[in-house]
Design an enzyme around this catalytic site. Structure first.
Site, PDB file in Angstrom:
ATOM      1  N   LEU A  99       0.755  -1.120  -0.010  1.00 56.25           N
ATOM      2  CA  LEU A  99       0.024  -0.021  -0.024  1.00 56.25           C
ATOM      3  C   LEU A  99       0.794   1.337   0.140  1.00 56.25           C
ATOM      4  O   LEU A  99       1.899   1.239   0.812  1.00 56.25           O
ATOM      5  CB  LEU A  99      -1.165   0.002   1.139  1.00 56.25           C
ATOM      6  CG  LEU A  99      -1.578   1.337   1.503  1.00 56.25           C
ATOM      7  CD1 LEU A  99      -2.717   1.308   0.614  1.00 56.25           C
ATOM      8  CD2 LEU A  99      -2.502   1.345   3.075  1.00 56.25           C
ATOM      9  N   GLN A 122       0.585   9.148  -3.532  1.00 57.83           N
ATOM     10  CA  GLN A 122       0.010   8.457  -4.486  1.00 57.83           C
ATOM     11  C   GLN A 122       0.379   9.431  -5.769  1.00 57.83           C
ATOM     12  O   GLN A 122       0.365  10.491  -5.673  1.00 57.83           O
ATOM     13  CB  GLN A 122      -1.320   7.832  -4.561  1.00 57.83           C
ATOM     14  CG  GLN A 122      -1.507   6.757  -3.578  1.00 57.83           C
ATOM     15  CD  GLN A 122      -2.937   6.137  -3.479  1.00 57.83           C
ATOM     16  OE1 GLN A 122      -3.714   6.609  -4.370  1.00 57.83           O
ATOM     17  NE2 GLN A 122      -3.431   5.109  -2.686  1.00 57.83           N
ATOM     18  N   ARG A 123       0.571   8.688  -7.035  1.00 56.12           N
ATOM     19  CA  ARG A 123       0.922   9.249  -8.245  1.00 56.12           C
ATOM     20  C   ARG A 123       2.179   9.991  -8.040  1.00 56.12           C
ATOM     21  O   ARG A 123       2.414  10.952  -8.798  1.00 56.12           O
ATOM     22  CB  ARG A 123      -0.398  10.147  -8.802  1.00 56.12           C
ATOM     23  CG  ARG A 123      -1.534   9.572  -8.839  1.00 56.12           C
ATOM     24  CD  ARG A 123      -2.655  10.353  -9.382  1.00 56.12           C
ATOM     25  NE  ARG A 123      -2.232  10.390 -10.797  1.00 56.12           N
ATOM     26  CZ  ARG A 123      -2.778   9.376 -11.687  1.00 56.12           C
ATOM     27  NH1 ARG A 123      -3.233   8.320 -11.286  1.00 56.12           N
ATOM     28  NH2 ARG A 123      -2.319   9.409 -12.937  1.00 56.12           N
ATOM     29  N   ARG A 124       3.037   9.390  -7.268  1.00 60.01           N
ATOM     30  CA  ARG A 124       4.295  10.170  -7.337  1.00 60.01           C
ATOM     31  C   ARG A 124       5.806   9.336  -7.400  1.00 60.01           C
ATOM     32  O   ARG A 124       6.901   9.612  -7.101  1.00 60.01           O
ATOM     33  CB  ARG A 124       4.584  10.834  -5.765  1.00 60.01           C
ATOM     34  CG  ARG A 124       3.662  12.139  -5.656  1.00 60.01           C
ATOM     35  CD  ARG A 124       3.513  12.680  -4.486  1.00 60.01           C
ATOM     36  NE  ARG A 124       4.776  13.160  -3.773  1.00 60.01           N
ATOM     37  CZ  ARG A 124       4.897  13.560  -2.572  1.00 60.01           C
ATOM     38  NH1 ARG A 124       3.768  13.606  -1.831  1.00 60.01           N
ATOM     39  NH2 ARG A 124       6.007  13.745  -2.191  1.00 60.01           N
ATOM     40  N   GLY A 179       4.691   4.170  -5.707  1.00 54.41           N
ATOM     41  CA  GLY A 179       4.109   2.484  -5.603  1.00 54.41           C
ATOM     42  C   GLY A 179       5.158   1.538  -6.422  1.00 54.41           C
ATOM     43  O   GLY A 179       5.400   0.672  -6.026  1.00 54.41           O
ATOM     44  N   LYS A 180       6.034   2.005  -7.571  1.00 54.96           N
ATOM     45  CA  LYS A 180       6.830   1.013  -8.205  1.00 54.96           C
ATOM     46  C   LYS A 180       8.181   0.750  -7.374  1.00 54.96           C
ATOM     47  O   LYS A 180       8.828  -0.056  -7.302  1.00 54.96           O
ATOM     48  CB  LYS A 180       7.215   1.672  -9.404  1.00 54.96           C
ATOM     49  CG  LYS A 180       6.202   1.317 -10.623  1.00 54.96           C
ATOM     50  CD  LYS A 180       6.909   1.424 -12.106  1.00 54.96           C
ATOM     51  CE  LYS A 180       5.941   1.239 -13.185  1.00 54.96           C
ATOM     52  NZ  LYS A 180       5.085   2.470 -13.213  1.00 54.96           N
ATOM     53  N   GLU A 210       1.082 -11.886  -3.546  1.00 51.97           N
ATOM     54  CA  GLU A 210       0.074 -12.766  -3.063  1.00 51.97           C
ATOM     55  C   GLU A 210      -1.102 -12.274  -3.760  1.00 51.97           C
ATOM     56  O   GLU A 210      -1.261 -11.152  -3.965  1.00 51.97           O
ATOM     57  CB  GLU A 210      -0.024 -12.725  -1.828  1.00 51.97           C
ATOM     58  CG  GLU A 210      -0.934 -13.742  -0.645  1.00 51.97           C
ATOM     59  CD  GLU A 210      -0.553 -14.001   0.402  1.00 51.97           C
ATOM     60  OE1 GLU A 210      -1.310 -13.258   1.132  1.00 51.97           O
ATOM     61  OE2 GLU A 210       0.419 -14.641   0.864  1.00 51.97           O
ATOM     62  N   SER A 236      -5.375  -6.038  -5.670  1.00 52.56           N
ATOM     63  CA  SER A 236      -6.445  -5.215  -5.948  1.00 52.56           C
ATOM     64  C   SER A 236      -6.519  -4.632  -7.319  1.00 52.56           C
ATOM     65  O   SER A 236      -5.327  -4.912  -8.136  1.00 52.56           O
ATOM     66  CB  SER A 236      -6.267  -3.807  -4.933  1.00 52.56           C
ATOM     67  OG  SER A 236      -5.114  -3.136  -5.206  1.00 52.56           O
TER      68      SER A 236
END
Length: 513
Positions: free
Chosen positions: A371, A377-379, A382-383, A403, A407
């Site tokens: 998460l 987010q969008r920065r 995440g990657k 796993e 989402s």
């Protein structure tokens, strides 16, 4: 036309809402709950075929009572397997009956020789270095941790070569074929919510990110009406105020508060700002508990043992559940490790996101839940979380996979990461003796630590595998190459393996975690 007093739970009717373009629309919605505040009725609505994070309380002025559909009386039908509360099987989670009956598994090519050449002007492409949050989950763990996990089976979109079939790869003119065309057998949602991963994900030769107005992900995680509704109005975490997306099992007495206050360092919750201020005078943490195993610039990662830091781990799971709908929260955090990413400033290390993993995974899972918090987010974070999880797998000498189920936003993020990582490998290959470069699926998997099944599914997803003159080839079109280069230019955050100080433990020899 129905009256406001006639509206009950289960009714369906159009509800006025603003879309991402700030335009009015009237999607069909279901009434999940009705409450009365100071003589004014409020209705909790779920927009049909939209993600649950868009559910909200509305007044009767936004309801189209002319088109109301009252709930039908349910016919008495036998429950599945004679068990009360059984739900219809989900096509995304169940293995096809034919495959189960025969005891066979889908053929997965392991040793494929991939040969290809690139356009002359692209033979030497400088490697791009350089992504947003991700919403997938923690000791949030799947509903059946100790039982056999169900397998998500996706039909191959392109022919899958046998284990020893050779493959060659040719470039194509960009006008000859677009990056990915939807084909029978590939599951593709037409309307998916996409706020979690990077906006640049759509530029690496894969379909653009889903629209902001919701997804077709069904509400199958919980049957009871309580857990289908958001129970926390607002969370204050450091300098951010967060609007939860989903239900999280915080104590019942906290669900009536207008704001829930959390200490951003230990994640303990309080009823009021005064409670938080009193706590901060006693809390001496300025970073997550555990060991700092990575630091570069302002980005750090802390490794937290779910057994040694049980309170922090449970509080982290409660917070994460507000933004994750597809996992079940358990309070037994002992079997898990948590890797918390933080951003440093003069006040301390502020949590950005995290992922968890089992200390021992028989299925080669390197991520249980993942998460990125909404403010980050969008920065590109995440990657970065995903890349870090694979960097740990490289040190452990293993291949890994997240796993299931992921989402909608988590799947977007992983698809984008796998695509960029594999394309980076393919485009960096150099030809020898004038022949086209060659590489096997095993070699790609060993270099990246991405599981072979994920490598193959990504090549299929990008529509790169083709059959040509008796052999399998990988075809890199101009669109794929151009899109990948654009995406890598935007990907500014990368993990530097030199900054990682991590020694893996053999948990199988430690008895109790």
């Amino acid at each position: 036309m129905a009256e406001v007093g006639e509206i009950i739970e289960g009714c369906r009717l159009p509800v006025l809402r603003r879309n991402q373009d700030n335009e009015d629309e009237w999607p069909l919605a279901e009434i999940l709950s009705v409450k009365d505040i100071s003589g004014r009725k409020l209705f909790y609505v779920h927009y049909i075929d939209f993600n649950k994070r868009l559910d909200e309380w509305v007044t009767h002025e936004r309801l189209d009572l002319k088109k109301i559909q009252f709930p039908k009386k349910e016919a008495k039908t036998p429950t599945k397997n004679g068990l009360p509360g059984s739900r219809p099987g989900s096509p995304e989670r169940e293995v096809p009956a034919s495959a189960q009956a025969s005891g066979k598994t889908l053929p997965i090519p392991v040793q494929i020789t991939l040969r290809f050449n690139l356009p002359k002007e692209r033979e030497a492409i400088p490697g791009g270095e350089p992504d947003q949050p991700l919403s997938s989950s923690s000791c949030l763990q799947p509903n059946h941790r100790s039982t056999k996990r169900k397998v998500e089976v996706v039909s191959p979109a392109t022919p899958v070569p046998s284990e020893t079939a050779p493959a060659s790869v040719f470039p194509q003119n960009g006008s000859a074929r677009r990056a990915v065309a939807a084909q029978p057998g590939r599951k593709r949602k037409s309307n998916c919510l996409g706020t979690d991963e990077d906006s640049q994900d759509s530029s690496d030769g894969i379909p653009s990110a889903p629209r902001m107005t919701g997804s077709l992900v069904s509400d199958r995680s919980h049957d009871d009406i309580v857990t289908r509704m958001k129970n926390i109005e607002c969370i204050e975490l450091g300098r951010h105020r967060l609007k939860p997306w989903y239900f999280s099992p915080y104590p019942q007495e906290l669900t009536t508060l207008p704001v829930l206050y959390l200490c951003e360092f230990c994640l303990k919750y309080g009823r009021s700002l005064k409670c938080l201020q009193r706590h901060l005078t006693k809390c001496d943490l300025r970073h997550p508990p555990g060991n700092e195993i990575y630091r570069k610039g302002t980005i750090s990662f802390f490794e937290i043992d779910g057994r040694k830091n049980k309170s922090y781990s449970q509080n982290l799971c409660l917070l994460a559940k507000c933004f994750l709908d597809h996992k079940t929260l358990y309070y037994d955090t002992d079997p898990f490790l948590f890797y918390v990413m933080t951003e440093y400033d003069c006040k301390g290390f502020h949590i950005v996101g995290y992922f968890s993993k089992e200390k021992e995974s028989t299925e080669d899972y390197n991520v249980a839940c993942i998460l990125t918090l909404p403010p980050y987010q969008r920065r590109g974070y995440g990657k970065l979380l995903i890349e870090f999880s694979y960097e740990l797998s490289k040190v452990e000498g293993k291949t890994g996979t997240p796993e299931k189920p992921l989402s909608d936003l988590g799947l977007l993020s992983y698809r984008s990461y796998w695509s960029q990582t594999i394309l980076e490998i393919l485009m960096g290959l150099k030809s020898e003796s004038g022949e086209r470069p060659q590489i096997t699926i095993n070699e790609i998997s060993e270099i990246t630590s991405i599981k072979k099944e994920d490598v193959i599914s990504t090549l299929q997803y990008l529509n790169l595998i083709n059959y040509y003159k008796g052999q399998y080839i990988l075809t890199l079109s101009e669109d794929i190459v151009d899109g990948h280069e654009r995406a890598m230019l935007k990907r500014l955050l990368r993990i530097d393996s030199k900054c990682l100080h991590f020694t893996p433990k053999d948990w199988s020899k430690r008895g109790k975690w």
